[in-house]
Scaffold this active site. Structure first.
Site, PDB file in Angstrom:
ATOM      1  N   GLY A   1     -17.875 126.201   3.075  1.00  0.00           N
ATOM      2  CA  GLY A   1     -18.867 126.156   2.000  1.00  0.00           C
ATOM      3  C   GLY A   1     -18.452 125.347   0.793  1.00  0.00           C
TER       4      GLY A   1
ATOM      5  N   GLY B   1     -16.516 132.390   5.879  1.00  0.00           N
ATOM      6  CA  GLY B   1     -17.831 132.593   5.302  1.00  0.00           C
ATOM      7  C   GLY B   1     -18.038 133.943   4.639  1.00  0.00           C
TER       8      GLY B   1
ATOM      9  N   ASN C   1     -15.729 120.794   6.768  1.00  0.00           N
ATOM     10  CA  ASN C   1     -16.592 121.076   7.917  1.00  0.00           C
ATOM     11  C   ASN C   1     -17.964 121.466   7.383  1.00  0.00           C
ATOM     12  OD1 ASN C   1     -17.812 121.931  10.274  1.00  0.00           O
ATOM     13  ND2 ASN C   1     -16.604 123.811  10.446  1.00  0.00           N
ATOM     14  N   TRP C   2     -18.933 120.549   7.522  1.00  0.00           N
ATOM     15  CA  TRP C   2     -20.251 120.787   6.940  1.00  0.00           C
ATOM     16  C   TRP C   2     -21.086 121.800   7.717  1.00  0.00           C
ATOM     17  CZ3 TRP C   2     -22.515 115.392   5.236  1.00  0.00           C
ATOM     18  CH2 TRP C   2     -21.639 114.798   4.307  1.00  0.00           C
ATOM     19  N   LYS C   3     -20.678 122.095   8.937  1.00  0.00           N
ATOM     20  CA  LYS C   3     -21.441 123.007   9.798  1.00  0.00           C
ATOM     21  C   LYS C   3     -22.894 122.508   9.923  1.00  0.00           C
ATOM     22  CE  LYS C   3     -18.206 126.663   8.705  1.00  0.00           C
ATOM     23  NZ  LYS C   3     -17.969 128.102   8.499  1.00  0.00           N
TER      24      LYS C   3
ATOM     25  N   SER D   1     -12.779 130.753   3.796  1.00  0.00           N
ATOM     26  CA  SER D   1     -13.092 131.027   2.391  1.00  0.00           C
ATOM     27  C   SER D   1     -12.115 130.346   1.430  1.00  0.00           C
ATOM     28  CB  SER D   1     -13.129 132.543   2.140  1.00  0.00           C
ATOM     29  OG  SER D   1     -14.179 133.142   2.880  1.00  0.00           O
TER      30      SER D   1
ATOM     31  N   GLU E   1     -16.753 130.027  15.245  1.00  0.00           N
ATOM     32  CA  GLU E   1     -18.199 130.156  15.414  1.00  0.00           C
ATOM     33  C   GLU E   1     -18.635 129.645  16.785  1.00  0.00           C
ATOM     34  OE1 GLU E   1     -18.878 129.695  10.610  1.00  0.00           O
ATOM     35  OE2 GLU E   1     -19.411 128.023  11.932  1.00  0.00           O
TER      36      GLU E   1
ATOM     37  N   GLU F   1      -7.665 129.932  11.281  1.00  0.00           N
ATOM     38  CA  GLU F   1      -8.850 130.448  10.608  1.00  0.00           C
ATOM     39  C   GLU F   1      -9.093 131.893  11.026  1.00  0.00           C
ATOM     40  OE1 GLU F   1     -11.893 127.102   9.442  1.00  0.00           O
ATOM     41  OE2 GLU F   1     -12.080 127.608  11.548  1.00  0.00           O
TER      42      GLU F   1
ATOM     43  N   HIS G   1     -13.628 126.112  17.153  1.00  0.00           N
ATOM     44  CA  HIS G   1     -13.941 126.867  15.932  1.00  0.00           C
ATOM     45  C   HIS G   1     -14.435 128.267  16.301  1.00  0.00           C
ATOM     46  CE1 HIS G   1     -15.890 128.016  12.163  1.00  0.00           C
ATOM     47  NE2 HIS G   1     -15.153 127.088  11.580  1.00  0.00           N
TER      48      HIS G   1
END
Length: 258
Positions: A236, A174, A9-11, A214, A98, A168, A96
């Site tokens: 990440g 993150g 997931n590149w966000k 993470s 976020e 998650e 997600h």
């Protein structure tokens, strides 16, 4: 046995040109696997360039990070499932944390998005997870089952054959603080029990349940060694080719023995 699924997931990272260059290099470095499926979810602006870089025969599946539930209309700034399909997307990440915490998405909206995705032949990856406060209160199981019911309630068993779920924990995303293997396994078992009790044992057995939060080349082996954990949704660590390839190699070594 469920195949391992590794999704990046590149966000909100990489421009269209950066994304295309990255994918061309990734294809050279990442060998196809007989036992692992791979997917990447770039930003909307990079989907077309990534599709072109992947080419028609690429083994890496293209996906999106979100979508709206209507097919078309006066919804400024939104993207529909037919648009994603036309761009070559095979899957979409929905719910997600976020999106939930930063943009206020609720279970009812996520439910409608999942229904729209399945209607148009997109594989849905439903994200669920508890906050640190909820874990410390001991309500992790209630939070997870509540989000599952909110996102999937009312679906028929036969509609969920391509469903994946990503556990998650919000407190691990993150932060560099991943859940322990035991914590992840316990959450995955809760999810699978709920699927079996609410639908059927077959639904529970088919669903791929990924861990996200993470994930690194250093901790992914311990997670994937459990037959309850069917892959990883990576943030990440998927933005660098070396770390993504290392994670893929670990998944491959475990996948061939499943």
């Amino acid at each position: 046995m469920r195949r391992i699924l590794i999704v990046g997931n590149w966000k909100m990272n990489k421009t269209a040109s950066e994304a295309a260059a990255f994918v061309r290099d990734l294809i050279k470095a990442l060998p196809a696997s007989p036992s692992v499926d791979f997917g990447i979810a770039p930003p909307f602006t990079a989907l077309e360039s990534v599709r072109a870089a992947l080419g028609a025969s690429a083994f890496i599946q293209l996906g999106a990070q979100n979508m709206f539930w209507e097919d078309q209309g006066a919804y400024t700034g939104e993207i529909s499932a037919p648009m994603l399909r036309d761009l070559g997307c095979r899957f979409v990440i929905l719910g997600h944390s976020e999106r939930r915490t930063l943009f206020g998405e609720q279970d009812d909206a996520i439910h409608k998005k999942i229904r729209a995705a399945l209607k148009h032949g997109l594989q849905a990856i439903l994200c669920i997870g508890e906050s640190l406060a909820q874990r410390e209160r001991g309500t992790t199981d209630e939070v997870l089952t509540g989000q599952l019911q909110g996102g999937l309630g009312g679906f028929r068993a036969e509609e969920l054959t391509t469903l994946s779920i990503a556990y998650e924990p919000v407190w691990a995303i993150g932060t560099g603080r991943a859940a322990t293997v035991d914590q992840a396994i316990a959450a995955h078992c809760t999810i699978r029990r709920f699927l079996s009790a609410t639908w059927t044992a077959d639904v529970a057995d088919r669903a791929r349940i990924l861990y996200g939060g993470s994930v690194t080349p250093e901790n992914v082996e311990g997670l994937l060694k459990s037959d309850q954990i069917d892959g990883a949704l990576i943030g990440g660590a998927c933005l660098r080719i070396d770390s993504f390839v290392k994670i893929a190699a670990v998944a491959q070594s475990i996948g061939v023995n499943r």
